[in-house]
Design a protein around this motif. Structure first.
Motif, mmCIF file in Angstrom:
data_model
loop_
_atom_site.group_PDB
_atom_site.id
_atom_site.type_symbol
_atom_site.label_atom_id
_atom_site.label_comp_id
_atom_site.label_asym_id
_atom_site.label_seq_id
_atom_site.Cartn_x
_atom_site.Cartn_y
_atom_site.Cartn_z
ATOM 1 N N PRO A 71 -31.843 101.067 77.251
ATOM 2 C CA PRO A 71 -32.149 99.677 76.889
ATOM 3 C C PRO A 71 -33.641 99.512 76.616
ATOM 4 C CG PRO A 71 -30.812 99.783 78.902
ATOM 5 C CD PRO A 71 -31.280 101.173 78.611
ATOM 6 N N THR A 72 -33.958 98.764 75.578
ATOM 7 C CA THR A 72 -35.364 98.507 75.278
ATOM 8 C C THR A 72 -35.637 97.014 75.391
ATOM 9 O OG1 THR A 72 -34.831 98.424 72.929
ATOM 10 C CG2 THR A 72 -35.677 100.499 73.777
ATOM 11 N N PHE A 73 -36.806 96.705 75.863
ATOM 12 C CA PHE A 73 -37.196 95.331 76.168
ATOM 13 C C PHE A 73 -37.361 94.507 74.900
ATOM 14 C CE2 PHE A 73 -39.294 92.048 78.525
ATOM 15 C CZ PHE A 73 -40.367 91.621 77.757
ATOM 16 N N LEU A 74 -36.836 93.279 74.925
ATOM 17 C CA LEU A 74 -37.015 92.357 73.809
ATOM 18 C C LEU A 74 -37.903 91.183 74.210
ATOM 19 C CD1 LEU A 74 -33.376 92.139 72.384
ATOM 20 C CD2 LEU A 74 -35.302 93.403 71.422
ATOM 21 N N PHE A 75 -37.424 90.387 75.166
ATOM 22 C CA PHE A 75 -38.141 89.180 75.548
ATOM 23 C C PHE A 75 -38.084 88.956 77.047
ATOM 24 C CE2 PHE A 75 -38.679 87.721 71.314
ATOM 25 C CZ PHE A 75 -37.482 87.834 70.631
ATOM 26 N N MET A 76 -39.107 88.265 77.512
ATOM 27 C CA MET A 76 -39.089 87.740 78.871
ATOM 28 C C MET A 76 -39.368 86.248 78.784
ATOM 29 S SD MET A 76 -41.431 88.829 82.078
ATOM 30 C CE MET A 76 -42.022 87.643 83.244
ATOM 31 N N LEU A 77 -38.517 85.446 79.391
ATOM 32 C CA LEU A 77 -38.629 83.992 79.314
ATOM 33 C C LEU A 77 -38.790 83.430 80.713
ATOM 34 C CD1 LEU A 77 -35.544 83.876 77.025
ATOM 35 C CD2 LEU A 77 -37.800 83.181 76.232
ATOM 36 N N THR A 78 -39.808 82.604 80.881
ATOM 37 C CA THR A 78 -40.007 82.000 82.191
ATOM 38 C C THR A 78 -40.028 80.477 82.125
ATOM 39 O OG1 THR A 78 -42.391 82.229 81.907
ATOM 40 C CG2 THR A 78 -41.269 83.973 83.126
ATOM 41 N N SER A 79 -40.349 79.940 80.974
ATOM 42 C CA SER A 79 -40.471 78.482 80.855
ATOM 43 C C SER A 79 -39.409 77.925 79.931
ATOM 44 C CB SER A 79 -41.848 78.118 80.299
ATOM 45 O OG SER A 79 -42.858 78.630 81.134
ATOM 46 N N SER A 80 -38.927 76.751 80.284
ATOM 47 C CA SER A 80 -37.912 76.088 79.473
ATOM 48 C C SER A 80 -38.484 75.627 78.155
ATOM 49 C CB SER A 80 -37.390 74.848 80.200
ATOM 50 O OG SER A 80 -36.240 75.145 80.924
ATOM 51 N N GLY A 81 -37.668 75.732 77.114
ATOM 52 C CA GLY A 81 -37.995 75.102 75.845
ATOM 53 C C GLY A 81 -39.024 75.798 74.981
ATOM 54 N N ILE A 82 -39.565 76.890 75.458
ATOM 55 C CA ILE A 82 -40.575 77.603 74.643
ATOM 56 C C ILE A 82 -39.896 78.791 73.984
ATOM 57 C CG2 ILE A 82 -42.737 78.884 74.670
ATOM 58 C CD1 ILE A 82 -43.518 77.218 77.130
#
Lengths: 119, 111
Positions: B43-54
């Motif tokens: 598996p390769t990294f795509l995104f990391m999301l921590t905040s809503s709506g961004i």
């Protein structure tokens, strides 16, 4: 730069035998994780090393599984004795900083996995 | 128990189509959600999301997180055969350093 390497790619053993999987993380990565994917199911966490110390081994299924990381470099995962339900793909991953630490990018580098088939 | 659910399990589309992959989560002390692409093996990294709506974007891929409704979507526009892969969603909490993964969505893009 070499990525996370795992050995072997595929191992076929009989129930009751022993298998040792090896993971070489990216050089300099203190954090090393083992995950497992059983056929048709999600990838599940097994354990987490920080250098040579086991930080979290809450995902280890039972005492037939033993993970080591002597010297804080490569890690081995031994299954003894193997059972049919141990079949799956064992992934190793490494990261520079801890996932839950501040400021990390979340980039966890995975190896290609070691497929274990227990007959 | 913490869990991550992805849908659909499998998707077959033609090149040029736009797809939306879904990931819902129930994680105590949720910290972030990560997307990975698994083509052949690693598996390769795509995104990391921590905040809503961004929205996070990378080329034709984009992803957004809704922390109120506890889900994330991964969009791929103008799909290409090279997008064929299993897309994994993983959630992490402040409590621990492990990722809780969903089963993944297998995307097949045909010419």
């Amino acid at each position: 730069e070499a990525g996370v390497t795992q050995f072997p790619s595929h191992s076929v053993i009989e129930k009751g035998q022993t298998v040792t999987l090896r993971c070489d993380p990216i050089s300099g990565h203190d954090n090393l994780y083992w995950y497992r994917r059983v056929m048709g199911k999600e990838i599940k966490f097994l354990l987490h090393f920080v250098k040579e110390s086991k930080q979290d081994e809450s995902g280890m299924p039972n005492n037939r599984f033993l993970a080591e990381r002597t010297g804080g470099t490569y890690s081995t995962l031994k299954v003894q004795p193997a059972e049919l339900e141990d079949s799956g793909v064992y992934f190793c991953a490494s990261s520079q900083g801890p996932l839950a630490g501040g400021g990390n990018t979340g980039e966890l580098f995975f190896g290609e996995g070691s497929r274990l088939t227990v007959l | 128990e913490d869990k991550v659910v992805q849908s659909p399990l499998s998707l077959v589309v033609h090149e040029g189509d736009t797809v939306t992959l879904n990931c819902s989560y129930e994680v105590t002390n949720f910290r972030s959600l990560l997307w990975y692409k698994q083509e052949k093996k690693a598996p390769t990294f795509l995104f990391m999301l921590t905040s809503s709506g961004i929205e996070k974007k990378s080329g034709r891929l984009s992803s957004i997180l809704d922390k109120k409704e506890l889900f994330s979507i991964l969009n791929i526009t103008a799909t290409q055969t090279g997008d064929s892969a299993v897309y994994l969603c993983g959630a992490e909490s402040y409590n621990t350093d492990k990722l809780i993964f969903g089963t993944g969505t297998r995307l097949q893009v045909f010419p």
